[in-house]
Design a protein around this motif. Structure first.
Motif, PDB file in Angstrom:
ATOM      1  N   VAL A   1       0.840  -1.207   0.000  1.00 41.17           N
ATOM      2  CA  VAL A   1       0.000   0.000   0.000  1.00 41.17           C
ATOM      3  C   VAL A   1       0.873   1.255   0.000  1.00 41.17           C
ATOM      4  O   VAL A   1       0.642   2.192  -0.778  1.00 41.17           O
ATOM      5  CB  VAL A   1      -0.940  -0.008   1.217  1.00 41.17           C
ATOM      6  CG1 VAL A   1      -1.705   1.313   1.314  1.00 41.17           C
ATOM      7  CG2 VAL A   1      -1.924  -1.169   1.128  1.00 41.17           C
ATOM      8  N   VAL A   2       1.887   1.258   0.861  1.00 37.71           N
ATOM      9  CA  VAL A   2       2.800   2.409   0.911  1.00 37.71           C
ATOM     10  C   VAL A   2       3.528   2.576  -0.419  1.00 37.71           C
ATOM     11  O   VAL A   2       3.675   3.693  -0.931  1.00 37.71           O
ATOM     12  CB  VAL A   2       3.804   2.228   2.072  1.00 37.71           C
ATOM     13  CG1 VAL A   2       4.888   3.304   2.009  1.00 37.71           C
ATOM     14  CG2 VAL A   2       3.092   2.285   3.407  1.00 37.71           C
TER      15      VAL A   2
ATOM     16  N   LEU B   1      -0.269   7.779   7.357  1.00 35.98           N
ATOM     17  CA  LEU B   1      -1.655   7.372   7.608  1.00 35.98           C
ATOM     18  C   LEU B   1      -1.901   5.930   7.165  1.00 35.98           C
ATOM     19  O   LEU B   1      -2.598   5.175   7.840  1.00 35.98           O
ATOM     20  CB  LEU B   1      -2.614   8.318   6.887  1.00 35.98           C
ATOM     21  CG  LEU B   1      -2.711   9.743   7.438  1.00 35.98           C
ATOM     22  CD1 LEU B   1      -3.615  10.591   6.548  1.00 35.98           C
ATOM     23  CD2 LEU B   1      -3.235   9.728   8.869  1.00 35.98           C
ATOM     24  N   ALA B   2      -1.304   5.542   6.029  1.00 35.32           N
ATOM     25  CA  ALA B   2      -1.468   4.167   5.547  1.00 35.32           C
ATOM     26  C   ALA B   2      -0.834   3.170   6.505  1.00 35.32           C
ATOM     27  O   ALA B   2      -1.407   2.108   6.779  1.00 35.32           O
ATOM     28  CB  ALA B   2      -0.861   4.031   4.154  1.00 35.32           C
ATOM     29  N   VAL B   3       0.336   3.496   7.029  1.00 36.15           N
ATOM     30  CA  VAL B   3       1.005   2.607   7.985  1.00 36.15           C
ATOM     31  C   VAL B   3       0.185   2.480   9.259  1.00 36.15           C
ATOM     32  O   VAL B   3       0.000   1.377   9.794  1.00 36.15           O
ATOM     33  CB  VAL B   3       2.423   3.127   8.281  1.00 36.15           C
ATOM     34  CG1 VAL B   3       3.040   2.360   9.451  1.00 36.15           C
ATOM     35  CG2 VAL B   3       3.310   2.985   7.059  1.00 36.15           C
TER      36      VAL B   3
ATOM     37  N   PHE C   1      -3.410  -0.610  12.756  1.00 37.32           N
ATOM     38  CA  PHE C   1      -4.694  -0.692  13.470  1.00 37.32           C
ATOM     39  C   PHE C   1      -5.483  -1.926  13.039  1.00 37.32           C
ATOM     40  O   PHE C   1      -6.033  -2.662  13.871  1.00 37.32           O
ATOM     41  CB  PHE C   1      -5.509   0.573  13.206  1.00 37.32           C
ATOM     42  CG  PHE C   1      -6.898   0.538  13.774  1.00 37.32           C
ATOM     43  CD1 PHE C   1      -7.113   0.718  15.127  1.00 37.32           C
ATOM     44  CD2 PHE C   1      -7.990   0.309  12.943  1.00 37.32           C
ATOM     45  CE1 PHE C   1      -8.399   0.679  15.649  1.00 37.32           C
ATOM     46  CE2 PHE C   1      -9.273   0.273  13.463  1.00 37.32           C
ATOM     47  CZ  PHE C   1      -9.477   0.459  14.824  1.00 37.32           C
ATOM     48  N   LEU C   2      -5.530  -2.165  11.714  1.00 34.20           N
ATOM     49  CA  LEU C   2      -6.246  -3.336  11.216  1.00 34.20           C
ATOM     50  C   LEU C   2      -5.587  -4.623  11.683  1.00 34.20           C
ATOM     51  O   LEU C   2      -6.278  -5.594  12.028  1.00 34.20           O
ATOM     52  CB  LEU C   2      -6.290  -3.299   9.687  1.00 34.20           C
ATOM     53  CG  LEU C   2      -7.040  -4.443   8.985  1.00 34.20           C
ATOM     54  CD1 LEU C   2      -8.495  -4.489   9.430  1.00 34.20           C
ATOM     55  CD2 LEU C   2      -6.948  -4.277   7.467  1.00 34.20           C
ATOM     56  N   GLU C   3      -4.272  -4.633  11.739  1.00 34.04           N
ATOM     57  CA  GLU C   3      -3.556  -5.822  12.209  1.00 34.04           C
ATOM     58  C   GLU C   3      -3.865  -6.105  13.670  1.00 34.04           C
ATOM     59  O   GLU C   3      -4.075  -7.264  14.058  1.00 34.04           O
ATOM     60  CB  GLU C   3      -2.053  -5.610  12.015  1.00 34.04           C
ATOM     61  CG  GLU C   3      -1.214  -6.848  12.283  1.00 34.04           C
ATOM     62  CD  GLU C   3       0.257  -6.599  12.023  1.00 34.04           C
ATOM     63  OE1 GLU C   3       1.068  -7.506  12.300  1.00 34.04           O
ATOM     64  OE2 GLU C   3       0.592  -5.497  11.540  1.00 34.04           O
ATOM     65  N   ARG C   4      -3.920  -5.058  14.488  1.00 38.25           N
ATOM     66  CA  ARG C   4      -4.263  -5.248  15.899  1.00 38.25           C
ATOM     67  C   ARG C   4      -5.699  -5.724  16.058  1.00 38.25           C
ATOM     68  O   ARG C   4      -5.979  -6.592  16.904  1.00 38.25           O
ATOM     69  CB  ARG C   4      -4.053  -3.941  16.668  1.00 38.25           C
ATOM     70  CG  ARG C   4      -2.596  -3.573  16.884  1.00 38.25           C
ATOM     71  CD  ARG C   4      -2.478  -2.487  17.936  1.00 38.25           C
ATOM     72  NE  ARG C   4      -3.181  -1.273  17.530  1.00 38.25           N
ATOM     73  CZ  ARG C   4      -2.623  -0.269  16.880  1.00 38.25           C
ATOM     74  NH1 ARG C   4      -1.336  -0.335  16.544  1.00 38.25           N
ATOM     75  NH2 ARG C   4      -3.316   0.804  16.570  1.00 38.25           N
ATOM     76  N   ARG C   5      -6.597  -5.168  15.268  1.00 38.36           N
ATOM     77  CA  ARG C   5      -7.998  -5.582  15.376  1.00 38.36           C
ATOM     78  C   ARG C   5      -8.177  -7.043  14.975  1.00 38.36           C
ATOM     79  O   ARG C   5      -8.935  -7.782  15.621  1.00 38.36           O
ATOM     80  CB  ARG C   5      -8.877  -4.691  14.491  1.00 38.36           C
ATOM     81  CG  ARG C   5      -9.062  -3.288  15.024  1.00 38.36           C
ATOM     82  CD  ARG C   5      -9.782  -3.292  16.361  1.00 38.36           C
ATOM     83  NE  ARG C   5     -11.083  -3.916  16.266  1.00 38.36           N
ATOM     84  CZ  ARG C   5     -12.216  -3.261  16.018  1.00 38.36           C
ATOM     85  NH1 ARG C   5     -12.178  -1.952  15.840  1.00 38.36           N
ATOM     86  NH2 ARG C   5     -13.369  -3.894  15.955  1.00 38.36           N
TER      87      ARG C   5
END
Length: 249
Positions: free
Chosen positions: A160-161, A209-211, A216-220
């Protein structure tokens, strides 16, 4: 350093953020949808099919994205059959050429990322799903792919980055995204230092912001199962306590 020119660049360059994000999001979405079946074919397909996917990813990943973009934008126009086809209505537009080039590039990288994730899924998980009587398509959709996506998420965050930064190549085919706006501003102000510092800061903000979103998604995803178990345990009725009694002689 001319601060007034930097302030002017801060007012002008954000107008290209919309096009940058549009190219990035659409390319990532199209590349991801294309990469999912390719990753399964690469990981579990027949040798001939797996080799064909490997050839595609090898060529795309081994050549610069700028070369791929030029081949689509400038090269296809040299083919008479393409110019006479219905596809020329789309391919003559620089936006669609850039989107196609970025999507194919993203698909190649994402295919290899997901392929490694699919191959890393524990065999015991798949065997347990087979024992439950799930069909192959159900195992792939409900078991294999979700686990592989969690494994592949950190590497996909790098993709993504990379796509956010790679979208700057669209300026080479006359698109006015962030870099295109910066080049246009430099041509009128003759101040590349100030203008490109601001452009770099905007790209840095977008990649940050992408990182953060990926983390955040990885933690969720990693804590989602644990939180569900905690919620279930919270509302689970307590087991009745049994008194331990000893028989009276």
């Amino acid at each position: 350093m001319n601060l007034s020119l930097m302030f002017e660049a801060m007012m002008v360059l954000p107008s290209g953020v919309g096009l940058t994000l549009t190219l990035t999001v659409l390319s990532l979405a199209a590349g991801f949808m294309l990469s999912v079946p390719l990753a399964f074919a690469r990981a579990f397909g027949r040798p001939g099919l797996s080799l064909a996917v490997l050839a595609y990813t090898y060529v795309i990943r081994g050549t610069p994205m700028l070369v791929q973009l030029f081949l689509l934008y400038y090269g296809l126009g040299q083919i008479e059959a393409v110019r006479a086809s219905v596809f020329w209505v789309v391919l003559r537009d620089p936006f669609w050429c850039a989107l196609l080039a970025f999507s194919l590039n993203s698909a190649a990288h994402t295919t290899e990322i997901l392929c490694r994730g699919l191959q890393s899924v524990p065999k015991g998980v798949v065997e347990a799903a087979v024992a439950l009587g799930l069909k192959r398509i159900q195992i792939a959709r409900l078991v294999t792919f979700p686990v592989a996506f969690r494994i592949s998420l950190p590497a996909y965050g790098n993709e993504v980055v990379g796509m956010i930064k790679g979208s700057s190549l669209a300026s080479t085919v006359t698109l006015l995204e962030i870099t295109g706006m910066a080049r246009q501003l430099v041509s009128s102000t003759f101040a590349p230092y100030e203008v490109f510092i601001v452009a770099g800061a905007i790209y840095l903000a977008l990649t940050t912001l992408a990182v953060k979103a990926t983390q955040f998604l990885e933690r969720r995803l990693s804590s989602g199962d644990h939180s569900k178990l905690r919620r279930k345990a919270r509302f689970r009725p307590a087991l009745p306590r049994h008194r331990i009694t000893t028989p009276v002689p």
